[in-house]
Write a protein that holds these residues in place. Structure first.
Motif, mmCIF file in Angstrom:
data_model
loop_
_atom_site.group_PDB
_atom_site.id
_atom_site.type_symbol
_atom_site.label_atom_id
_atom_site.label_comp_id
_atom_site.label_asym_id
_atom_site.label_seq_id
_atom_site.Cartn_x
_atom_site.Cartn_y
_atom_site.Cartn_z
ATOM 1 N N GLU A 1 -5.181 8.897 -0.572
ATOM 2 C CA GLU A 1 -4.960 7.704 0.212
ATOM 3 C C GLU A 1 -5.366 7.804 1.664
ATOM 4 O O GLU A 1 -5.944 7.246 2.478
ATOM 5 C CB GLU A 1 -3.354 7.154 0.029
ATOM 6 C CG GLU A 1 -2.969 6.478 -1.187
ATOM 7 C CD GLU A 1 -1.515 6.369 -0.887
ATOM 8 O OE1 GLU A 1 -0.665 6.537 -0.048
ATOM 9 O OE2 GLU A 1 -1.043 5.710 -2.055
ATOM 10 N N ASP A 2 -5.063 9.229 2.173
ATOM 11 C CA ASP A 2 -5.456 9.655 3.493
ATOM 12 C C ASP A 2 -6.633 9.616 3.705
ATOM 13 O O ASP A 2 -7.375 9.359 4.513
ATOM 14 C CB ASP A 2 -4.520 10.678 3.785
ATOM 15 C CG ASP A 2 -3.155 10.335 3.899
ATOM 16 O OD1 ASP A 2 -2.783 9.163 4.086
ATOM 17 O OD2 ASP A 2 -2.183 11.141 3.994
ATOM 18 N N THR B 1 0.834 -1.233 0.096
ATOM 19 C CA THR B 1 -0.009 -0.087 0.083
ATOM 20 C C THR B 1 0.875 1.308 -0.055
ATOM 21 O O THR B 1 0.396 2.305 0.339
ATOM 22 C CB THR B 1 -0.917 -0.034 1.209
ATOM 23 O OG1 THR B 1 -0.119 -0.025 2.362
ATOM 24 C CG2 THR B 1 -1.971 -1.101 0.955
ATOM 25 N N ARG C 1 3.074 2.525 2.013
ATOM 26 C CA ARG C 1 3.011 3.299 3.500
ATOM 27 C C ARG C 1 4.303 2.920 4.168
ATOM 28 O O ARG C 1 4.287 3.253 5.466
ATOM 29 C CB ARG C 1 1.750 2.986 4.113
ATOM 30 C CG ARG C 1 0.692 3.873 3.400
ATOM 31 C CD ARG C 1 -0.610 3.528 4.117
ATOM 32 N NE ARG C 1 -1.654 4.347 3.339
ATOM 33 C CZ ARG C 1 -2.265 5.151 3.813
ATOM 34 N NH1 ARG C 1 -1.904 5.662 4.944
ATOM 35 N NH2 ARG C 1 -3.290 5.717 3.363
ATOM 36 N N ARG D 1 -2.455 12.034 -4.882
ATOM 37 C CA ARG D 1 -2.485 10.783 -4.638
ATOM 38 C C ARG D 1 -2.210 10.498 -3.114
ATOM 39 O O ARG D 1 -3.029 9.729 -2.677
ATOM 40 C CB ARG D 1 -1.154 9.966 -5.314
ATOM 41 C CG ARG D 1 -1.480 8.496 -5.310
ATOM 42 C CD ARG D 1 -0.436 7.908 -6.290
ATOM 43 N NE ARG D 1 -0.697 8.294 -7.756
ATOM 44 C CZ ARG D 1 0.192 8.506 -8.610
ATOM 45 N NH1 ARG D 1 1.704 8.440 -8.454
ATOM 46 N NH2 ARG D 1 0.017 8.647 -9.940
ATOM 47 N N GLN E 1 -8.723 6.413 3.790
ATOM 48 C CA GLN E 1 -8.276 5.829 5.249
ATOM 49 C C GLN E 1 -9.135 6.340 6.062
ATOM 50 O O GLN E 1 -9.902 5.782 7.090
ATOM 51 C CB GLN E 1 -6.642 5.933 5.593
ATOM 52 C CG GLN E 1 -6.310 5.160 6.770
ATOM 53 C CD GLN E 1 -6.327 3.649 6.625
ATOM 54 O OE1 GLN E 1 -6.475 3.271 5.265
ATOM 55 N NE2 GLN E 1 -5.818 2.720 7.506
#
Lengths: 180, 287
Positions: free
Chosen positions: B255-256, A72, A74, B251, B259
């Motif tokens: 993503e955040d 992912t 991260r 991006r 989430q």
């Protein structure tokens, strides 16, 4: 050699807690643990002794988590999120019993870096010894000690900084002010 | 960087039961005559107990171990695990059992290919019914007829909207220097939240309830001049888009936001820091 299922059953609870501490997502935590157990069940080399299962299973879980981070994208965030170490460790911050309630601690833990949260959960929740934690994290035992000290110091600081909020219907005086 | 003193580490080690023999005896001796040290031990002990207590409940249901064990048992004896089984079959020159194994593997590959086709068909589902196209149009309408940025008013509108639908979570992007400048209805039952930056950035988050259950992974697309991220979560379709924004920054934000909408929680400190640093490195928006 057959895999010892009882050891897996005994360890699954602490694994879930550790998994949640790593990823902070309850669904994902469960998925990671399930993937880890599947990996463990299909492993070729099994621990010889029952007490070696816990570190072995945690090690699989940790690898599964880092694989997830890589997938992912991260990965770097886990390693980069250590807050600056600007704690004055000579100053003890008294922690009042009333402040240490579950929600406050959870909130404080959530604001810690991944590394700090991980070491706290390994030692305090999963019951790892310093030596076991050092082996799992692949760091010297001295680093475990210093990281744990910093993590606890940071957690106390986080708890103290939360104290201006009303908790359980009670206005709590900021502990640090009380200490001054 | 200041070092945690070895003294503090020793106190921690004592609390964790890591001091043994002579070390422990010396420490206990000091503890008896040092009230400050005793207080420190007491604090740490309570903190440790509080951490344990905060993890008292499991974060989710434990996986069904019996089912996993049963699946494992159904897979055969562990002395001939899957890898060994394949190797043995090949060594035996593809006997009848080996051929059946190969046929099974072929069927599995076909199933995976089929599943992948279905997955990508579904993953595109957010875009298929025009949601993304409508979102792009709405975003461009906002860009061409910008409303005055009024963040407090925007937040009030948003709060009112969230009261109507408690599944909606709209993240605070102030860590990325983006503040809410627009909240408006989108379609019949959706909402458009417009974020405004300080360097000409305009970013829109569209949320629309859907009857389709399940989760769709985030997909990224460049449609005309807009970079769009769309996903489905908790019976809500999301689209996040901007024109001319640094694609790495967008991006990361997407993503955040994904989430945060999944967890229904604000960004943690690390995420905020990542957004802040990323914003500093990013180019101003070109639109």
């Amino acid at each position: 050699m057959k895999i010892c299922r009882r050891e897996i059953e005994k360890t699954v609870g602490p694994m879930l807690k550790y998994s949640f501490a790593l990823c902070r997502d309850s669904d994902l935590a469960c998925d990671l643990v399930q993937d880890s157990i599947v990996k463990a069940l299909s492993a070729r080399n099994l621990p010889e002794r029952g007490d070696s299962y816990k570190p072995w299973l945690f090690s699989i879980l940790r690898n599964v988590f880092f694989d997830h981070l890589r997938r992912t994208r991260r990965w770097s965030r886990y390693h980069d999120d250590t807050p600056p170490d600007d704690l004055d460790c000579a100053t003890a911050i008294p922690v009042e019993q009333s402040l240490i309630n579950r929600l406050t601690v959870r909130g404080g833990l959530a604001r810690l870096s991944g590394q700090h949260r991980e070491i706290l959960v390994l030692i305090d929740v999963a019951g790892f010894t310093y030596g076991e934690a050092a082996e799992l994290l692949e760091i010297p035992a001295g680093t475990v000690m210093s990281r744990l000290s910093r993590a606890r110091q940071r957690l106390r600081q986080e708890i103290s900084s939360d104290n201006l909020h009303t908790l359980d219907g009670m206005q709590i005086v900021q502990a640090r002010k009380a200490a001054e | 960087m200041r070092q945690v003193s070895t003294r503090t580490e020793t106190v921690n080690a004592f609390v964790d039961g890591e001091l043994k023999g002579a070390e422990a005896a010396v420490f206990l001796g000091e503890l008896a005559g040092d009230a400050a040290l005793a207080r420190q031990v007491s604090d740490l002990t309570r903190l440790k107990a509080a951490v344990q207590d905060s993890f008292d409940e499991l974060p989710c249901h434990a996986p069904d171990l019996q089912e996993l064990f049963d699946q494992y048992d159904a897979g055969g004896d562990r002395t001939g695990d899957r890898t060994g089984g394949w190797r043995t079959a090949i060594r035996r020159g593809l006997t009848g059992a080996g051929l059946r194994l190969l046929a099974g593997a072929g069927a599995a590959v076909a199933a995976v290919v089929l599943a992948a086709i279905v997955f990508f068909w579904q993953a595109d589902g957010v875009a298929r019914d025009g949601f993304v196209a409508q979102a792009i149009d709405a975003h461009h309408r906002w860009l061409t007829r910008p409303l005055p940025s009024d963040a407090p008013e925007g937040r009030r509108q948003l709060a009112a909207f969230q009261r109507l639908n408690d599944r909606i979570y709209v993240p605070d992007l102030s860590a990325s220097k983006l503040s809410i400048g627009l909240v408006t209805r989108f379609g019949d039952d959706g909402v458009q939240v417009g974020y405004v930056g300080t360097r000409a950035c305009h970013l829109s988050l569209f949320i629309r309830p859907t009857d389709t259950p399940g989760t769709l992974a985030m997909s990224e697309a460049m449609v005309r001049d807009s970079r769009v991220f769309s996903w489905r979560e908790n019976r809500l379709d999301y689209a996040l888009l901007a024109v001319g924004m640094d694609k790495i920054r967008l991006r990361l934000i997407a993503e955040d936001v994904l989430q945060a909408t999944r967890l229904m929680q604000p960004f943690d400190r690390a995420t905020q820091m990542a957004l802040r640093l990323n914003r500093q490195k990013s180019q101003p928006c070109a639109a």
